[in-house]
Design an enzyme around this catalytic site. Structure first.
Site, PDB file in Angstrom:
ATOM      1  N   CYS A  90       0.813  -1.225   0.000  1.00  0.00           N
ATOM      2  CA  CYS A  90       0.000   0.000   0.000  1.00  0.00           C
ATOM      3  C   CYS A  90       0.841   1.268   0.000  1.00  0.00           C
ATOM      4  O   CYS A  90       0.423   2.287  -0.548  1.00  0.00           O
ATOM      5  CB  CYS A  90      -0.943   0.022   1.203  1.00  0.00           C
ATOM      6  SG  CYS A  90      -2.005  -1.420   1.328  1.00  0.00           S
ATOM      7  N   HIS A  92      -9.309   2.481  -2.690  1.00  0.00           N
ATOM      8  CA  HIS A  92      -7.903   2.245  -2.374  1.00  0.00           C
ATOM      9  C   HIS A  92      -7.226   1.482  -3.512  1.00  0.00           C
ATOM     10  O   HIS A  92      -7.061   0.265  -3.445  1.00  0.00           O
ATOM     11  CB  HIS A  92      -7.823   1.456  -1.064  1.00  0.00           C
ATOM     12  CG  HIS A  92      -6.440   1.152  -0.588  1.00  0.00           C
ATOM     13  ND1 HIS A  92      -5.321   1.841  -1.019  1.00  0.00           N
ATOM     14  CD2 HIS A  92      -5.989   0.213   0.301  1.00  0.00           C
ATOM     15  CE1 HIS A  92      -4.250   1.341  -0.415  1.00  0.00           C
ATOM     16  NE2 HIS A  92      -4.625   0.353   0.377  1.00  0.00           N
ATOM     17  N   GLY A 124       0.894  -4.001   3.697  1.00  0.00           N
ATOM     18  CA  GLY A 124       1.017  -5.426   3.942  1.00  0.00           C
ATOM     19  C   GLY A 124       2.346  -5.821   4.562  1.00  0.00           C
ATOM     20  O   GLY A 124       3.378  -5.214   4.291  1.00  0.00           O
TER      21      GLY A 124
END
Length: 392
Positions: A86, A349, A381
């Protein structure tokens, strides 16, 4: 030593994966949309770009940055792929800023691209077998799996674990998600995203062409009652409180910024949108994944010599609503200053693009408000966190 400044910030509108306007638009097209536009808006000769750094995730390893450079006619410009889940595009911008500060490069385009709609399906060969055996579909794990941190179920590893450890109720998460949608819709209606979005013309399966320039994930009809009525994602887990409504969307988009040194900008007469003051990454145990946003906020504020009260606006990605709520509580942040135009629960997202999208939104909103300091932060993550400080 040159200060890294941003002279353009662009993104596509955010699509709903598999069902939205970008469902049949590959990552290569998204990358080739934002790269030349970022350079054009910066007012820089494409030949002057030293490198393109784009985050990508589950794309397959083809190096989107170099592909986009070649497709855009920038044949002598190399490209680098970044993967930090991310936080990938925040890392790409931080890496670009570091190149500028070092004096090794003068012009960097950095950002990220995500097309979950067209991502390849991977398979993995099971080792140690005489006969070839494959697991398909397969995703590479971000961390060694444990019972409290499954690698493929972020609703548990990020959303639920954060809610439990920070003492956040479902009602609080639903209320945050509702506000996110309300703010995103208000921002769209006020035209706040127009300056940052690159309009696209997209051919449909029937041959028609549509204009795509408005984020399609925010829901105008969302209410607290509707959010409260949604089933939890794991009813078999006692007290589970994570739903589709207080989670981020599954989305497609691309975003990028152009970075140069302040001396280069002055010499070339370039308009500066903002200065990159600091960048940071952090990590926690994977089971505490959602708390990494709070940890990296503490790290970057210390690195930038700032207190929470010094920050005018915050973008704390809503991977799940529990993540920004936990970070706000940890650092005593005024939640009215957080995600002022929506975030993951509403805008969506698009994983590798979200960080650069947050930076673009921060820059334009700070300019509208007369300047100040903005912080973009998020978890990622594997128990990671990333953050960036900009000043306008």
């Amino acid at each position: 030593m040159a200060k890294p400044v941003i002279v353009s910030a662009v993104r596509t509108a955010i699509g709903r994966s598999f069902k939205g306007a970008l469902a049949n638009v590959p990552s290569e097209t998204l990358a080739t949309t934002i790269l030349p536009e970022a350079v054009r808006r910066a007012g820089i000769d494409p030949a002057a770009v030293d490198d393109v750094i784009l985050a990508e995730l589950n794309y397959g390893g083809g190096d989107l940055a170099r592909h986009a450079a070649v497709a855009s006619g920038m044949l002598t410009v190399p490209g680098q792929a970044v993967n930090r889940h991310c936080t990938g595009s925040l890392t790409a911008i931080g890496n670009g800023a570091a190149h500028i500060v070092s004096g090794m490069e003068r012009v960097i385009v950095a950002g990220g691209v995500q097309s979950l709609s067209t991502a390849p399906i991977m398979k993995w060969r099971v080792p140690g077998r005489v006969e070839l055996e494959f697991i398909e579909p397969w995703m590479p794990p971000s961390h060694p799996e444990t019972p409290d941190a499954p690698t493929l179920d972020m609703a548990i590893t990020v959303g639920w674990n954060t809610a439990k450890k920070a003492g956040i109720s479902r009602a609080e998460m639903d209320a945050w998600a509702l506000r996110s949608h309300q703010r995103a819709v208000a921002a769209i209606d006020a035209g706040k995203f127009v300056d940052e979005i690159v309009p696209m013309k997209i051919q449909q399966l029937d041959g028609s062409v549509i204009d795509f320039a408005v984020d399609e994930f925010p829901r105008r009809d969302t209410t607290l009652e509707r959010l409260a009525a949604l089933p939890v994602l794991h009813p078999e887990i006692e007290g589970f409180s994570i739903t589709a409504g207080n989670s981020s969307g599954i989305n497609d988009a691309a975003a990028a910024v152009t970075l140069v040194g302040d001396d280069y900008a002055a010499a070339e007469g370039l308009e500066v949108l903002g200065t990159v003051r600091a960048w940071a990454n952090a990590a926690v145990t994977p089971a505490d994944n959602g708390l990494a946003a709070g940890k990296v906020i503490g790290k970057i504020l210390d690195r930038g010599g700032l207190k929470p009260a010094d920050v005018a606006l915050w973008e704390i990605n809503e991977a799940f609503a529990s993540v920004p709520i936990a970070a706000v509580r940890e650092h005593g942040i005024d939640e009215e200053l957080v995600n002022f135009s929506g975030s993951g629960c509403s805008l969506g997202h698009p994983i590798s693009a979200s960080g650069a999208r947050m930076v673009a939104t921060l820059l334009y909103e700070l300019r509208r408000r007369g300047g100040g300091i903005g912080v973009a932060a998020m978890c990622a993550g594997g128990g990671q966190g990333g953050a960036l400080i900009v000043e306008v």
